[in-house]
Design a protein around this motif. Structure first.
Motif, mmCIF file in Angstrom:
data_model
loop_
_atom_site.group_PDB
_atom_site.id
_atom_site.type_symbol
_atom_site.label_atom_id
_atom_site.label_comp_id
_atom_site.label_asym_id
_atom_site.label_seq_id
_atom_site.Cartn_x
_atom_site.Cartn_y
_atom_site.Cartn_z
ATOM 1 N N ILE A 139 -23.255 -12.207 47.439
ATOM 2 C CA ILE A 139 -22.910 -12.308 46.009
ATOM 3 C C ILE A 139 -24.137 -12.048 45.149
ATOM 4 N N VAL A 150 -19.760 -9.477 42.170
ATOM 5 C CA VAL A 150 -19.428 -10.665 42.962
ATOM 6 C C VAL A 150 -18.460 -10.289 44.082
ATOM 7 N N ALA A 194 -19.478 -10.246 47.887
ATOM 8 C CA ALA A 194 -18.841 -11.244 48.749
ATOM 9 C C ALA A 194 -18.317 -10.597 50.022
ATOM 10 N N TRP A 195 -17.692 -9.430 49.892
ATOM 11 C CA TRP A 195 -17.195 -8.735 51.087
ATOM 12 C C TRP A 195 -18.332 -8.366 52.021
ATOM 13 N N GLY A 245 -21.312 -9.724 52.129
ATOM 14 C CA GLY A 245 -21.920 -10.950 52.638
ATOM 15 C C GLY A 245 -21.088 -11.593 53.742
ATOM 16 N N LEU A 246 -19.771 -11.605 53.582
ATOM 17 C CA LEU A 246 -18.921 -12.161 54.637
ATOM 18 C C LEU A 246 -19.028 -11.343 55.921
ATOM 19 N N LEU A 249 -22.304 -15.097 52.575
ATOM 20 C CA LEU A 249 -21.507 -15.034 51.343
ATOM 21 C C LEU A 249 -22.385 -15.195 50.108
ATOM 22 N N VAL A 250 -23.220 -16.215 50.095
ATOM 23 C CA VAL A 250 -24.084 -16.460 48.933
ATOM 24 C C VAL A 250 -25.069 -15.304 48.752
#
Length: 163
Positions: free
Chosen positions: A111, A77, A81-82, A84-85, A107-108
């Motif tokens: 993840i 996760v 997340a990193w 994805g951002l 982000l989604v």
């Protein structure tokens, strides 16, 4: 450490060769061997004649912690997340409208990607490796070698150094 691509005053060799020179000191840690060579350099010794050699090499695996499904998924996760951002931020630069939509999608998606890419390899081990670790190559001792023409001077100088 030196740059393997940088210029060196030593003769360039295509293949690795064993070190040469006479031993002028032996130390239990790399830090002590480095301190000895630094001492020689500080006292105007021609350190281009010196080599630090790790002897009795060992591959050491240091166990960090036990892996669980919670830690594996949590790590997926966070890393996802990193990623994805970052991708969402890049996407927001090339889309019209607000930046919130692309950031949320990134982000989604990140993840989901992170959880999948960490869970599949962990599941494939089937409990055979339920720990995280780091690998290091260490030596039993570190010898300082010097060209024969200046080895006696180096040995005398290092004898005055109290490590």
């Amino acid at each position: 450490m030196t740059n393997p691509l940088g210029g060196s005053s030593r003769a360039r060799q295509g293949l690795p060769t064993p070190p040469s020179g006479w031993p002028v000191g032996s130390y239990p840690t790399y830090a002590e061997a480095q301190k000895a060579v630094d001492y020689l350099a500080d006292n105007q010794f021609p350190v281009q004649d010196v080599t630090i050699v790790g002897v009795d090499l060992m591959q050491v695996e240091r166990v960090l912690y036990r892996l669980t499904w919670g830690k594996v998924i949590g790590g997926g996760v966070v890393s996802g997340a990193w990623l994805g951002l970052f991708l969402g931020l890049l996407l927001s630069l090339f889309t019209t409208g607000g930046a919130f939509g692309p950031l949320l999608v990134g982000l989604v998606g990140g993840i989901i990607f992170g959880v999948i890419t960490t869970s599949i390899p962990y599941a494939a081990t089937k409990g055979q490796r339920d720990f995280a670790s780091t690998m290091q190559l260490v030596a039993g001792r570190y010898d300082v070698l010097c060209d024969p023409k200046s080895a006696e001077q180096a040995r005398d100088m290092l004898a005055r150094l109290a490590i």
